[in-house]
Design a protein around this motif. Structure first.
Motif, PDB file in Angstrom:
ATOM      1  N   CYS A  38      -1.648  -4.381  -9.198  1.00 38.72           N
ATOM      2  CA  CYS A  38      -2.748  -4.244  -9.534  1.00 38.72           C
ATOM      3  C   CYS A  38      -3.598  -5.435 -10.224  1.00 38.72           C
ATOM      4  O   CYS A  38      -4.814  -5.670 -10.175  1.00 38.72           O
ATOM      5  N   ALA A  39      -2.740  -6.610 -10.472  1.00 40.28           N
ATOM      6  CA  ALA A  39      -3.381  -7.788 -11.054  1.00 40.28           C
ATOM      7  C   ALA A  39      -4.128  -8.538  -9.872  1.00 40.28           C
ATOM      8  O   ALA A  39      -5.093  -9.261 -10.178  1.00 40.28           O
ATOM      9  N   VAL A  40      -4.153  -8.199  -8.785  1.00 38.15           N
ATOM     10  CA  VAL A  40      -4.740  -8.674  -7.416  1.00 38.15           C
ATOM     11  C   VAL A  40      -5.655  -7.719  -6.984  1.00 38.15           C
ATOM     12  O   VAL A  40      -6.242  -8.114  -5.997  1.00 38.15           O
ATOM     13  N   GLY A  41      -5.874  -6.586  -7.623  1.00 33.64           N
ATOM     14  CA  GLY A  41      -7.201  -5.787  -7.205  1.00 33.64           C
ATOM     15  C   GLY A  41      -6.751  -4.332  -6.675  1.00 33.64           C
ATOM     16  O   GLY A  41      -7.239  -3.674  -6.090  1.00 33.64           O
ATOM     17  N   TRP A  42      -5.361  -4.118  -6.375  1.00 33.11           N
ATOM     18  CA  TRP A  42      -5.174  -3.018  -5.872  1.00 33.11           C
ATOM     19  C   TRP A  42      -5.002  -1.911  -6.702  1.00 33.11           C
ATOM     20  O   TRP A  42      -4.531  -2.091  -7.992  1.00 33.11           O
ATOM     21  N   VAL A  43      -5.055  -0.694  -6.379  1.00 34.23           N
ATOM     22  CA  VAL A  43      -4.718   0.508  -7.169  1.00 34.23           C
ATOM     23  C   VAL A  43      -3.728   1.260  -6.618  1.00 34.23           C
ATOM     24  O   VAL A  43      -3.656   1.550  -5.380  1.00 34.23           O
ATOM     25  N   VAL A  44      -2.784   1.630  -7.323  1.00 32.78           N
ATOM     26  CA  VAL A  44      -1.336   2.298  -6.746  1.00 32.78           C
ATOM     27  C   VAL A  44      -1.396   3.806  -7.396  1.00 32.78           C
ATOM     28  O   VAL A  44      -1.806   4.216  -8.362  1.00 32.78           O
TER      29      VAL A  44
END
Length: 140
Positions: A38-44
């Motif tokens: 999440c910190a690098v822009g992914w959504v889980v």
């Protein structure tokens, strides 16, 4: 058979680079990496497969593959809708890895890639299965 299947969503979709779906919403081996993604822009987006984690169903018994594929399919479709139709990357750990691989083979084009963590697969005994997964082995 429709059951209450736990789904979770992490990360703000408005800043997502891509979407990650995982077949292990409650497995610490998988969930501990989500904050970094999440910190690098992914959504889980995550699901506990039926009979696993916090989802309903007989413990550790998927009963029918088509039911599990429908559960994974609902998660993949929801993540793709949130990403304006962009297919997500599908991650699976252990049995979830086998289910993620099965989904990718049975529904080509629905996922952008696979990440398999210690998947419960015996590919050496099934060379055809390995051949079906080769298109997903390229880096994304």
């Amino acid at each position: 058979m429709v059951l209450k299947v736990l789904q979770k969503h992490f990360g703000p979709p408005d800043r997502a680079r891509s979407y990650f779906c995982t077949a292990s919403a409650s497995t610490p081996a998988v969930t501990k990496g989500w904050p970094a993604l999440c910190a690098v822009g992914w959504v889980v987006w995550a699901v506990d497969l039926r009979g696993h984690g916090l989802s309903e169903g007989p413990r550790a018994d998927i009963e029918k593959l088509e039911w599990v594929m429908a559960d994974v399919g609902r998660l993949v479709a929801e993540a793709a809708r949130a990403a304006a139709g962009q297919p997500p990357v599908l991650l699976g750990h252990s049995m979830g890895g086998a289910m993620a691989a099965a989904y990718a083979v049975l529904y080509p084009g629905q996922v952008a890639g696979l990440v398999l963590s210690a998947p419960a697969l015996d590919l050496a005994a099934r060379p055809r299965a390995l051949a079906l997964l080769v298109p997903f082995s390229a880096p994304f």
